[in-house]
Write an enzyme that holds these catalytic residues in place. Sequence first.
Site, short mmCIF file in Angstrom:
data_model
loop_
_atom_site.label_atom_id
_atom_site.label_comp_id
_atom_site.label_asym_id
_atom_site.label_seq_id
_atom_site.Cartn_x
_atom_site.Cartn_y
_atom_site.Cartn_z
CB CYS A 124 -0.92 -0.07 1.22
SG CYS A 124 -1.62 1.49 1.77
CB CYS A 152 0.37 1.91 4.09
SG CYS A 152 -1.35 1.41 3.94
#
Length: 140
Positions: free
Chosen positions: A68, A71
Amino acid sequence: MAGKKLTCLDCGQVNRVPEDRLDAGPKCGTCGAALMPGNAIEVDWPKLQKAARTDEVPLVVDFWAPWCGPCKMMGPEFSKAAGTLQGRARLVKLNTEDFPQSGQTYGIRGIPTMIRFVGGRETARQSGAMRADQIVGWVG
Ligand code: ZN
C-alpha cells in the site's frame, strides 16, 4: 494506587502504571520492556487484540500493508507522531497482510486505517493517510 492498565507489547503482561508515571519511561514488571517507548511498534494479532481490549491509555493502531503506497508514505509521519504523543498514547502498527483477520474483526474496508481504542472500546477511526501533526491532533 490503581493506575492505568497497559499491555506489554513484548510479553503480553498487563501492567498497571500510575497516571503521573506514564511519561517517566515505565517498564514492564515482567520482562522489563519499555511500556511507552515513544515510537511506533509493529505488533502481532494476539497482542493487538489484548491491548485493544485491555488498555486504559489510548492505543492507536495503524492498519497497513507492504503493498500500500499511501501506507508507506504515512509510515514516517506515524512514527513522528508516536514520539510527540509519548506518555499520552501508544501508537502501534498491524500488518494486515500478515494478519488478514483484522479486516473482518474491525470492519476495515481500506488502508491505511487508524483506529483509536481506550478501555476496550473503539473511540475514533480515520481512513486515509495523514501527516504527523494531523495524526497528533486527531489522537488528541
Ligand atoms: Zn513485558
